[in-house]
Design an enzyme around this catalytic site. Structure first.
Site, PDB file in Angstrom:
ATOM      1  N   GLU A   6       9.025   5.895   6.753  1.00  0.00           N
ATOM      2  CA  GLU A   6       8.058   6.644   7.711  1.00  0.00           C
ATOM      3  C   GLU A   6       8.500   6.966   9.097  1.00  0.00           C
ATOM      4  O   GLU A   6       8.148   6.823   9.990  1.00  0.00           O
ATOM      5  CB  GLU A   6       7.179   5.581   7.944  1.00  0.00           C
ATOM      6  CG  GLU A   6       6.400   4.890   6.520  1.00  0.00           C
ATOM      7  CD  GLU A   6       4.996   4.212   6.433  1.00  0.00           C
ATOM      8  OE1 GLU A   6       4.921   3.647   7.470  1.00  0.00           O
ATOM      9  OE2 GLU A   6       4.216   4.298   5.772  1.00  0.00           O
ATOM     10  N   ASP A  43       1.241   0.537  -1.144  1.00  0.00           N
ATOM     11  CA  ASP A  43       1.174  -0.009   0.124  1.00  0.00           C
ATOM     12  C   ASP A  43      -0.053  -0.829   0.518  1.00  0.00           C
ATOM     13  O   ASP A  43      -0.996  -0.485   1.036  1.00  0.00           O
ATOM     14  CB  ASP A  43       1.057   1.200   1.209  1.00  0.00           C
ATOM     15  CG  ASP A  43       1.256   0.612   2.700  1.00  0.00           C
ATOM     16  OD1 ASP A  43       1.343  -0.444   2.833  1.00  0.00           O
ATOM     17  OD2 ASP A  43       1.119   1.585   3.606  1.00  0.00           O
ATOM     18  N   GLU A  55      -5.367  -4.552   6.985  1.00  0.00           N
ATOM     19  CA  GLU A  55      -5.242  -3.055   7.251  1.00  0.00           C
ATOM     20  C   GLU A  55      -6.167  -2.149   6.256  1.00  0.00           C
ATOM     21  O   GLU A  55      -6.997  -1.398   6.762  1.00  0.00           O
ATOM     22  CB  GLU A  55      -3.665  -2.636   6.967  1.00  0.00           C
ATOM     23  CG  GLU A  55      -3.785  -1.138   7.279  1.00  0.00           C
ATOM     24  CD  GLU A  55      -2.136  -0.621   7.267  1.00  0.00           C
ATOM     25  OE1 GLU A  55      -1.348  -1.494   7.325  1.00  0.00           O
ATOM     26  OE2 GLU A  55      -2.100   0.545   7.378  1.00  0.00           O
TER      27      GLU A  55
HETATM   28  O1  GCW Z   1       0.830  -0.036   5.742  1.00  0.00           O
HETATM   29  C1  GCW Z   1       1.934   0.896   6.267  1.00  0.00           C
HETATM   30  C2  GCW Z   1       1.288   0.944   7.803  1.00  0.00           C
HETATM   31  C3  GCW Z   1       2.408   1.361   8.763  1.00  0.00           C
HETATM   32  C4  GCW Z   1       3.448   0.130   8.687  1.00  0.00           C
HETATM   33  C5  GCW Z   1       3.933   0.382   7.294  1.00  0.00           C
HETATM   34  C6  GCW Z   1       5.193  -0.655   6.854  1.00  0.00           C
HETATM   35  C7  GCW Z   1       4.690  -0.897  10.483  1.00  0.00           C
HETATM   36  O2  GCW Z   1       0.094   1.795   7.984  1.00  0.00           O
HETATM   37  O3  GCW Z   1       1.673   1.369  10.051  1.00  0.00           O
HETATM   38  O4  GCW Z   1       4.453   0.306   9.694  1.00  0.00           O
HETATM   39  O5  GCW Z   1       2.938   0.090   6.192  1.00  0.00           O
HETATM   40  O6  GCW Z   1       5.085  -1.432   6.086  1.00  0.00           O
HETATM   41  O7  GCW Z   1       6.130  -0.431   7.597  1.00  0.00           O
END
Ligand code: GCW
Length: 677
Positions: free
Chosen positions: A289, A368, A396
């Site tokens: 990311e 995720d 989240e």
């Molecule tokens: O779920 C996603 C989040 C990101 C996060 C990423 C990760 C810390 O939206 O904000 O970054 O996972 O796990 O690295």
């Protein structure tokens, strides 16, 4: 009639201060003398924790002495209690016994003694006063919270959104390391009371001044936090920036095979350990990311991780290397790439190439932290690489600590219980017990609100994370029951609160994750529905709904994702009739008229789930309302406020999803319930 009001202090979580001694004179007498002779930092603290706990939780003032002929609590580590026979205990384990009128708490080591103390206090709080014959130990050595806290105000996850958090960090404020030492100590107590032994305070996206945590600028303050955690058997880890050698090391590269880079990390790491000699190591998010990593230099993740591991090795530290690596610049037009395949594709071929102090940190699911996802196929596939399981305690995607969602239900039934069929004991829980998966990591849900978690009922997620790290086979019902009884004391209130927790996850799954379709949430914010919000984005999170059907074929005839599993799991997933329904549309693309195992069409099942999920949520809110007057108003009301938002959110999910599918299909609900145009 039951008229007494149950008083709960939200700050104390499951270690409630009941204040008054309700034990009989005999028991109170035994508890008033603690015989111990412990000098080490953790063991001596364990003795004090028993004294403090007895006073705070039960109103018993006890004295600590080295000898007593009266009935008492005798405690110590095996090495400090010569001449007493103990059952065999594993590392960090303990035994609690009733013997000759005494209670005997013995730790295999100092941490074990501390855990024995909390267990003893917990048993007393649950109303169990002996006789005791308990021998226990944690299933795995690594039980860790990753905070995703940033130096800027509030516990933000990334890109400016709190995503699941309320309140600010307990470690950082206004761009600085800033904390209340008492609060950190209270936090350490909560962590240790459920067996957590590692904490990394900073976000894995290491930005801004947090890059300098491994320098003199911040190490003295971080060392002070580490010193508060230490007596509780908790070590610190730090999330580090992969390109630190360039950010402030004066080098023009972070190529892991360039000797200057390795040398720079060695020197920098020596400095880090001068400040925090027992640092457990580094957590690293690389090539993920937008974070840089070894791919930028044409190197593998083994080469990148090993370079850091070698800097840590002389100090006994580990690298927790995150496997959340995928292409986040996808084109929705391109159907050839499938994001969930990335983790296995990148890491499985590297098995055996990692140094022995590299630990791969793998998310529970390949996408995720969605409401439902299959278990990441890398588990069971790695044979020669140390690895741990990462879950998200912060809500989240599961309701932002506004909506109640009891995550241990999911971790247990969908993750721990899942059998990868890669060997004789290949459920995730089995692999943890066998040491194949050596740890349980949770992205923390803690903030500086008085109740720690924003949503008070989300304390159960923090608690349950600890319980599952200790024993991955613990049933969610037991977690919910124990959490409720420890929090509320009162049996009727506890029964209602535990039922709310147990009902919450299935209700969430019904409203916002139609059979495993994920990312229908608002982009970036991740709370509330936006059904096509991610449909044309670069993140690789598509559902591709049209008028005929929805989902992605991830079997061998589609993207081939299921072939990353063992043949048995691949087979089970590949047939819609045997594929677990919670992930049906994750694995398959199905027509709306596909008939599911209950004889109803996919579309009708989607409608049913949404109507039911909303009603079940309303049932949870009503159950909470029934506690009015039975629990102190302040506690009752803060939970009720969130519940009202939760119900609105469930309503929105229900109506938007039903309307979306009815618009596409033109088919009405067979029961004629209201679906808006
Ligand atoms: O779920 C996603 C989040 C990101 C996060 C990423 C990760 C810390 O939206 O904000 O970054 O996972 O796990 O690295």
């Amino acid at each position: 009639m039951h008229n007494t009001i149950c008083h709960v202090n939200e700050y104390d979580c499951w270690l409630q201060n009941r204040g008054t001694n309700s034990f009989d004179a005999g028991l109170a007498g035994i508890l008033s003398t603690i015989v111990a002779n412990e000098k080490g930092e953790v063991a001596a603290n364990a003795v004090k924790e028993l004294q403090r706990g007895l006073s705070r939780m039960f109103g018993i003032d006890s004295k600590i002495t080295e000898k007593s002929s009266a009935a008492c609590v005798r405690m110590g580590t095996v090495s400090s209690l010569p001449g007493i026979a103990f059952p065999p205990m594993k590392a960090e384990g303990f035994s609690i016994k009733s013997a000759n009128g005494d209670f005997l708490i013995a730790g295999a080591d100092a941490s074990g003694l501390l855990y024995g103390v909390y267990r003893f206090l917990t048993e007393l709080a649950l109303g169990n006063t002996g006789p005791f014959d308990i021998v226990d130990a944690p299933a795995c050595p690594t039980r860790m919270i990753n905070h995703w806290d940033t130096l800027e105000n509030f516990t933000r996850v990334a890109r400016g959104f709190k995503r699941g958090m309320k309140g600010d960090s307990i470690f950082f404020k206004d761009g600085k390391i800033h904390y209340d030492p008492q609060r950190i100590e209270d936090y350490a107590r909560l962590l240790a009371s459920v067996g957590i032994n590692l904490v990394s305070p900073n976000n894995v996206n290491v930005r801004g001044d947090a890059k300098f945590f491994i320098t003199e600028k911040h190490l003295p303050e971080l060392a002070k936090i580490a010193a508060i955690l230490r007596p509780f058997g908790i070590r610190m880890m730090l999330a580090v920036y992969y390109c630190s050698s360039m950010a402030f090391g004066g080098l023009d590269t972070a190529d892991p095979l360039d000797a200057r880079v390795g040398d720079w990390w060695k020197k920098q790491t020596d400095l880090v350990y001068r400040h925090i000699p027992d640092l457990a190591g580094y957590v690293v998010k690389a090539d993920s990311e937008g974070e840089p990593g070894p791919f930028d230099y044409g190197r593998t993740h083994a080469e990148g991780a090993n370079m850091l591991a070698r800097a840590l090795k002389p100090h006994g530290g580990d690298v927790m290397w995150r496997c959340f690596v995928y292409d986040c610049q996808q084109d929705w037009r391109d159907h050839s790439k499938d994001r969930p395949k990335a983790c296995y594709d990148i890491f499985a071929p590297l098995d055996g190439q990692f140094d022995d102090n590299v630990v791969l940190q793998i998310k529970n699911g390949p996408l995720d932290f969605q409401v439902y996802e299959p278990v990441t196929p890398l588990f069971g596939a790695l044979k020669k690489t140390r690895h741990v399981l990462e879950v998200q305690i912060a809500q989240e995607y599961t309701g932002h600590q506004t909506d109640v969602a009891f995550l241990p239900y999911f971790w247990s039934t969908e993750v721990m219980d899942f059998d990868m069929k890669t060997g004789p004991n290949s459920t995730i829980a089995g692999m943890i017990e066998d040491g194949v998966i050596e740890g349980f990591i949770g992205v923390g849900n803690i903030c500086d609100d008085n109740n720690w978690t924003g949503l008070t009922l989300a304390q159960a997620n923090f608690y349950g994370f600890g319980r599952l790290g200790w024993d991955p086979k613990t049933r969610p019902q037991a977690i919910a029951d124990d959490w409720a009884r420890l929090t509320y004391g009162d049996e009727k209130v506890s029964a209602i609160a535990a039922k709310i927790q147990m009902d919450s996850y299935p209700a969430l799954g019904k409203v916002n994750n139609p059979f495993g379709v994920s990312f229908m949430c608002k982009p970036d914010f991740h709370y509330g529905p936006s059904i096509e919000g991610y449909e044309y984005a670069k993140w690789g999170t598509y559902h591709r709904a049209n008028h005929e059907g929805i989902g992605i074929d991830r079997t061998a005839s589609g993207t081939g994702y299921t072939t990353q599993y063992s043949p048995e799991v691949d087979k089970m997933f590949s047939d819609p009739a045997t594929c677990p329904e919670n992930i049906l549309l994750f694995i398959h693309r199905l027509r709306y008229d596909h008939v599911m195992n209950n004889g109803k069409t996919l579309l009708q099942n989607i409608y049913n789930n949404h109507f039911e999920g909303y009603e079940e949520t309303r049932g949870m809110v009503d159950a909470w309302k029934s506690l009015e007057g039975k629990i102190n108003d302040d506690y009752f009301n803060t939970v009720l406020e969130r519940f009202e938002l939760h119900l609105d959110n469930a309503h929105e999910w229900c109506d938007q999803i039903n309307t979306y599918f009815r618009r596409y299909t033109g088919i009405n609900d067979e029961q004629g319930r209201k679906i808006y145009d």
